[in-house]
Scaffold this motif. Structure first.
Motif, PDB file in Angstrom:
ATOM      1  N   ALA A   9      95.268  99.442  79.870  1.00 20.35           N
ATOM      2  CA  ALA A   9      94.472 100.321  80.685  1.00 20.35           C
ATOM      3  C   ALA A   9      95.363 101.007  81.661  1.00 20.35           C
ATOM      4  N   ARG A  12      96.987 104.322  80.565  1.00 26.40           N
ATOM      5  CA  ARG A  12      95.767 105.567  80.587  1.00 26.40           C
ATOM      6  C   ARG A  12      95.032 105.726  81.828  1.00 26.40           C
ATOM      7  N   LEU A  20      87.181 100.008  84.747  1.00 28.80           N
ATOM      8  CA  LEU A  20      86.922  99.810  83.355  1.00 28.80           C
ATOM      9  C   LEU A  20      85.579  99.432  82.825  1.00 28.80           C
ATOM     10  N   LEU A  59      89.331 102.822  75.550  1.00 31.43           N
ATOM     11  CA  LEU A  59      90.671 102.954  75.955  1.00 31.43           C
ATOM     12  C   LEU A  59      91.391 104.012  74.880  1.00 31.43           C
TER      13      LEU A  59
END
Length: 110
Positions: A9, A12, A20, A59
């Motif tokens: 995560a 990104r 998230l 993701l």
């Protein structure tokens, strides 16, 4: 296996579990705060395959980025009896198997 969601995560630009969690909810995966905490901390109790699909879709990654193998943490197999004898060790004894009674069931007719 090592769970690597947090790093995937972060790569990104997702730095918060709540961010998230919101993105997962937009894709139809509504999860509790406790489950999200486990996923985010790296110690999930369980991850279903359909959840893994959604996480990968959000993701934009593959499973290989989320699950990292740790072959060094797997115990080595025990030596078989012939190798034990050659090394001067006593052969292993197979554990005895004993039936366990089942409660609430009757025995079959004789």
């Amino acid at each position: 296996m090592k769970w690597n969601l947090r790093l995937a995560a972060a790569n990104r630009g997702i730095w918060k579990a709540s961010e998230l969690q919101r993105m997962l909810a937009e894709r139809g995966m509504v999860i509790s705060a406790g489950k999200m905490s486990g996923l985010w901390s790296g110690q999930p109790n369980s991850v279903r395959l359909d959840e893994l699909d959604v996480i990968c879709a959000v993701l934009g990654c593959g499973v290989q980025e989320l699950l990292l193998p740790e072959p060094d943490s797997v115990p080595a197999p025990e030596a078989d009896d012939q190798q034990r004898k050659a090394a001067g060790q006593p052969p292993s004894v197979a554990p005895s198997v004993a039936p366990r009674p089942r409660s609430g069931r009757s025995l079959p007719p004789r």
